[in-house]
Structures are given as C-alpha cells and as structure tokens.
Design an enzyme around this catalytic site. Structure first.
Site, PDB file in Angstrom:
ATOM      1  N   ARG A  59       0.836  -1.211   0.000  1.00 13.59           N
ATOM      2  CA  ARG A  59       0.000   0.000   0.000  1.00 13.59           C
ATOM      3  C   ARG A  59       0.866   1.254   0.000  1.00 13.59           C
ATOM      4  NH1 ARG A  59      -1.845   2.661   4.435  1.00 13.59           N
ATOM      5  NH2 ARG A  59      -1.680   0.823   5.776  1.00 13.59           N
ATOM      6  N   TYR A 112     -17.592  14.893 -16.323  1.00 12.20           N
ATOM      7  CA  TYR A 112     -17.993  13.499 -16.194  1.00 12.20           C
ATOM      8  C   TYR A 112     -19.022  13.338 -15.071  1.00 12.20           C
ATOM      9  CZ  TYR A 112     -17.424   8.589 -14.807  1.00 12.20           C
ATOM     10  OH  TYR A 112     -17.649   7.285 -14.444  1.00 12.20           O
ATOM     11  N   ASP A 185      -9.182  17.074 -16.242  1.00 11.97           N
ATOM     12  CA  ASP A 185      -9.353  15.675 -16.613  1.00 11.97           C
ATOM     13  C   ASP A 185      -8.969  15.554 -18.088  1.00 11.97           C
ATOM     14  OD1 ASP A 185     -10.280  13.145 -17.370  1.00 11.97           O
ATOM     15  OD2 ASP A 185     -11.888  13.176 -15.889  1.00 11.97           O
ATOM     16  N   LYS A 210      -9.109   3.837 -19.762  1.00 10.23           N
ATOM     17  CA  LYS A 210      -9.405   4.219 -21.132  1.00 10.23           C
ATOM     18  C   LYS A 210      -8.148   4.076 -22.004  1.00 10.23           C
ATOM     19  CE  LYS A 210     -13.464   5.399 -19.386  1.00 10.23           C
ATOM     20  NZ  LYS A 210     -13.282   5.432 -17.936  1.00 10.23           N
TER      21      LYS A 210
END
Length: 396
Positions: A59, A112, A185, A210
């Site tokens: 982590r 978005y 973005d 994407k």
C-alpha cells in the site's frame, strides 16, 4: 505553479516503451525488459524501521506500481505521478487533498457524471463544499464564477459526451490569480494529444481504464503534477487515508498497454475523423460533435491547444430516444457498452446508459438529448466501421 521538469530529449514513442522499465543490469539485477509483477503484500526488512531496499508494504510502495508511475510522469512531462484503483479514486483523492470545509469549486458544466456525483452528493452534502457549474467554453464565465473562497477549478477538455473544450491556458491564469488549483481531466485527449500541465494546469487526471491501458481489461486512474507539496499531500491521502492504489497486476497491464499508446491514438484519430466526416454528410444525422471538424465551434482552440483530436465522436440522429436506442442496438462491429478508449469500437445511448441517473431536465439542459449517440471509435478498419454505421442508419 512550480517549474516543470526538463523534458526528456527522447520522443514520446520512445518513452512510451522504455520509461519506467529500464533493464537493471547491475550486479544482482535480472535484466528484465518487462517489469516483474510484484504481488507480495509485504516485504522482508534487513533492519527495523526503514529497509535498505525501500519497501515495507505494498500500500505504501510497490516496484511494479513505481515503474508505471515513472512512465505516466514521463509521458505527462510531470515531476510526479500516482496511480489509483480507478479514475474516480484519482479524482476523489485529489479533491480531498485540495478542499476543506467551506471551500468553493468552479466546475465545467460538462464534466464526467461520476465527478458531478462526487461534488453534489458527497462533498457538498458532507463537507460543506459549494460547487458552481459554468459553461467553461466561455473564459469570462469562469472568471465571473471565481470567488475568494474558490480553492479548485475543475475542468475537462474535451468533455464527455459532447466534446466541448475549455481554454486551459486562460483558465490557468485565472486560477493562479486567485490562488486556486486548476485540475484538468485529460482522459479523452491523453498525454499524447494534450499537455495540461504545460498549458498551466496544476494537476491532470486520467482514467487509465481508457486510452492509457487501451485493451478493456483493467480499471485504474492516475494523477500527475509538478507541485511537490501537492504531490506529497495526494500521496498521503492515497496511501494512508484511503488506500486507493492500483494493484500490481493492473499496473503491469497498463505498462503493457501504454507502449502502443502513440500508435493507437493515431489510428483512433484517423478512424474518428473518417467516421465524423461520414456522419456529417448523412441525411439521417442532424449534428456531429468532434473537435477535428471545422464545424466544431471550438475547432480553432482544439488546433491550438491539442496535438490531435482524439477518438470519440458523438452525434444526433433524426429521431427520438426509441430510434436512437434501436440504432445503437442494431450495430455489429460497434459493441453496445459504456466506457471508451480501447481498441474495440463501442456505441452507447447516453440518455439510457451513462447519463440515465441524471434527472431528465438536468440532462436535457446539459445538451444530452434523447437522440444523442456516443461512439468511441476503435482501431478496426474505418471502411468496416462506416459500413456498420451505414447499415444501422439505413434501417432507422
């Protein structure tokens, strides 16, 4: 905004293959050309405290993730990159790092939908953060919306699904004057076609799901910045508060996929241009949204601000919701599915799919009509894709 790091003298295509995966030929190194997938959740220490190899717990740091972080940073001309378990994890972590209770956000009214849910249903409800949505295609509208409480300007360019653009450089100057953070973005354009940090943004975010991955087999996100303090804050929230990092196997997939990003983006754009021009001339299509078209209201800005126009085309058919859904469902090569940015061509009816949770009045006001279709254009033969669209339009 701090000065960006010196740009690599190597071309983007070269860095996409080699950055972050330089073979280790030192004594004890294995010379891997492909970064190993380090699945270990924890690491043995040679001494209590800080081990000499630098790793304690995945982590807090993982060699595979660090390889991907270096590549994303290099491709983005950024000093820092952090990769996350999803694009929304990247967005939420950035917002939770930057914002405090009582802060104000100016956001593009075309952002978005997931980001809008974060702003409206979480930050506003639980953290007393106010958000004002503006038509950011108008720089003056952004300037008028900024207040002394504005801590964040959140933009997308191009937007989803209407492919609107905002002038990142001009909005960056506005944000700087008011000591606000400008976040962009950049998922649709990718670092191959647009460089928000060079244009004046403080932060750029991606859904690596994407184009960066490009093969429909990994969900992830990334944040890049040149601001050391902001990077430290984002890493702290990511690693210690949220634990929102990208898993090693997904890091491997994005490392693999990103090697062909330049090749894919050129083919996406070439195909999208063919499709957009075809649709523009079709009698059953009433509007086409694509920044590469001279008819796009911000084509000049796209030409100035971007190195390419991307692979997403949206358009409106001559009909209502029933006809639009029937058209989308009739296609063969264009697969009916949400998401975008992979080698396969997809098709969706936003009103009944990705924007179905948005109240109808709000959806229509944002320009997402019942007749709107979004087509993320893949890298198949453009002739075959156009034939598929023609068959569907013929049967409307």
């Amino acid at each position: 905004m701090e000065d960006p790091p010196a740009r690599s003298t190597q071309a983007f295509e070269t860095e996409a293959i080699h950055a972050g995966e330089e073979p280790n030929l030192d004594p004890g190194g294995t010379g891997d050309l492909v970064s190993p997938i380090h699945l270990s959740s924890t690491f043995a220490m040679d001494e209590a405290g800080d081990p000499s190899h630098g790793y304690k717990y995945s982590r807090l740091g993982n060699p595979t993730r660090e390889a991907l972080d270096r590549r994303v940073a290099t491709l983005s001309d950024a000093a820092h990159a952090m990769t996350f378990g999803s694009g929304m994890a990247a967005i939420a972590t950035t917002c939770l790092t930057v914002l405090e209770s009582g802060d104000h956000v100016v956001a593009f009214d075309g952002i978005y939908g997931g980001t809008k849910v974060l702003f409206d249903d979480y930050l506003a409800e639980h953290f007393d953060v106010s958000v004002e949505y503006v038509d950011a295609t108008d720089v003056d509208a952004v300037a008028d919306a900024v207040t002394p409480e504005t801590a964040l300007c959140w933009m997308e360019s191009p937007t989803n699904p209407l492919l609107k653009l905002c002038d990142v450089e001009a909005i960056g100057e506005i944000a700087d004057r008011h000591d606000a953070v400008l976040a962009v973005d950049n998922t649709f354009a990718t670092p191959y076609f647009q460089h928000p940090l060079a244009l004046g943004a403080d932060v750029s975010v991606y859904s690596t799901t994407k184009y960066l991955n490009g093969h429909t087999d990994s969900i992830g996100g990334a944040v890049v910045t040149n601001d050391d303090g902001l990077a430290d804050g984002i890493r702290f929230v990511q690693e210690y508060a949220l634990g929102a990092m990208l898993a090693p196997f997904d890091c491997y997939l994005v490392l693999r996929g990103s090697k062909t990003l330049p090749l894919r983006m050129r083919q996406h754009e070439a195909n999208a241009t063919r499709v957009a021009n075809y649709l523009t001339d079709h009698e059953k299509v009433t509007a086409v949204h694509y920044p590469g078209l001279e008819s796009h209201p911000q084509h000049d800005l796209a030409t100035r601000q971007m190195d390419g126009f991307g692979g997403v085309v949206s358009f409106e058919i001559d009909g209502g919701g029933a006809e639009a859904r029937a058209f989308a469902e009739s296609l063969d090569l264009f697969t009916l599915a949400v998401s975008l940015g992979s080698v396969e061509s997809l098709i969706e009816h936003p009103a009944s799919m990705s924007a179905s949770y948005v109240p109808e009045a709000e959806r229509l006001a944002s320009g997402i009509t019942d007749s709107l279709i979004r087509a993320p254009v893949g890298v198949e033969s453009a002739d075959d894709l156009i034939a598929d669209l023609e068959a569907g339009l013929r049967h409307l």
